[in-house]
Write an enzyme that holds these catalytic residues in place. Structure first.
Site, PDB file in Angstrom:
ATOM      1  N   ASP A  99       0.875  -1.116  -0.080  1.00  0.00           N
ATOM      2  CA  ASP A  99       0.025   0.103   0.007  1.00  0.00           C
ATOM      3  C   ASP A  99       0.780   1.192   0.106  1.00  0.00           C
ATOM      4  O   ASP A  99       2.034   1.170   0.543  1.00  0.00           O
ATOM      5  CB  ASP A  99      -1.091  -0.067   1.240  1.00  0.00           C
ATOM      6  CG  ASP A  99      -1.759  -1.071   1.269  1.00  0.00           C
ATOM      7  OD1 ASP A  99      -2.482  -1.610   0.104  1.00  0.00           O
ATOM      8  OD2 ASP A  99      -2.225  -1.466   2.598  1.00  0.00           O
TER       9      ASP A  99
HETATM   10  N1  URA Z   1      -1.024  -5.934   3.898  1.00  0.00           N
HETATM   11  C1  URA Z   1      -1.615  -4.690   3.992  1.00  0.00           C
HETATM   12  O1  URA Z   1      -2.515  -4.575   4.444  1.00  0.00           O
HETATM   13  N2  URA Z   1      -0.843  -3.770   3.304  1.00  0.00           N
HETATM   14  C2  URA Z   1       0.141  -3.832   2.355  1.00  0.00           C
HETATM   15  O2  URA Z   1       0.773  -2.911   2.035  1.00  0.00           O
HETATM   16  C3  URA Z   1       0.777  -5.224   2.623  1.00  0.00           C
HETATM   17  C4  URA Z   1       0.188  -6.174   3.320  1.00  0.00           C
END
Ligand code: URA
Length: 235
Positions: A99
């Site tokens: 993310d």
């Molecule tokens: N899980 C998440 O919620 N976000 C990420 O960026 C990676 C794994």
């Protein structure tokens, strides 16, 4: 190698975009119009719009992704991308996603076969996250994260969970997952009542960031590439 894979390795386009170039008649192989099923070898002369192209060397880069950088190729909101940050002449792309607000280890490569296997659930490549979550998860919540949490799409696979630190109002958890669903850590932690405040991936497929500062990257060593190839059954 299939013509679309050759064009991808040459940094011309993704395989899908390469198929479009081929279908549009813009690719010639030894002077003949290339077809979707054309197979090329290193001695063949491949041209796109009359310009000769050739495969690039395979590149493997580990980036310490900072917050605010996206792992998609382009961002409609104009945020920087991991590909721009790395700025390699080879057309490396991220393996999997983090993310925008997640920091940590992300691998970029132009080795499509390895990337495909690393992202495939069959190989269960370990991803280690440090999640600062709200509150103080009780034994039952930690056990649920470990054994499997019901999310909208399915129950999560067994994970290794460690409580690294408890503070007033928050807890630092380490989660080792062998699958990679969208927003998985955030969804798992929220599902047991402890939303994530900050998320960092400390290790990916055994690759460690070491002293790489956020925004910095390094090439993998040949030994590290060999391990990745071994764990994904390519060697
Ligand atoms: N899980 C998440 O919620 N976000 C990420 O960026 C990676 C794994």
């Amino acid at each position: 190698m299939r013509l679309n894979a050759y064009l991808a390795r040459a940094g011309v386009a993704s395989r899908r975009q390469a198929d479009e170039l081929i279908s549009a008649g813009r690719v010639r192989v030894n002077g003949e119009r290339g077809q979707l099923n054309t197979v090329v070898a290193s001695r063949d002369v491949v041209e796109v719009d009359g310009r000769r192209v050739a495969p690039q060397r395979l590149a493997y880069v580990l980036l310490h992704k900072p917050a605010g950088v996206v792992t998609t190729a382009r961002d409609p909101h104009g945020r920087p991308t991991v590909v721009e940050l790395v700025g390699r002449p080879e057309r490396v792309v991220p393996v999997g996603r983090l993310d925008a607000d997640t920091t940590g280890a992300i691998l970029l490569t132009n080795d499509g076969r390895l990337a495909h296997r690393l992202a495939h659930p069959r190989y269960g490549v370990p991803k280690v996250y440090e999640a600062e979550v709200e509150g103080s998860p009780r034994k039952e919540a930690v056990a649920a994260l470990r054994e499997g949490v019901e999310l909208d799409d399915a129950v999560t696979a067994p994970a290794d969970i460690r409580v690294l630190r408890r503070r007033a109002g928050s807890t630092l958890l380490e989660l080792t997952l062998h699958e990679g669903r969208k927003h998985q850590v955030k969804r798992m932690c929220a599902a047991v009542g402890h939303p994530v405040r900050q998320l960092h991936r400390s290790r990916y497929a055994g690759l460690e960031l070491g002293d790489l500062a956020p925004g910095n990257w390094r090439e993998l060593t040949p030994g590290e590439v060999a391990v990745l190839r071994r764990v994904t059954g390519l060697e």
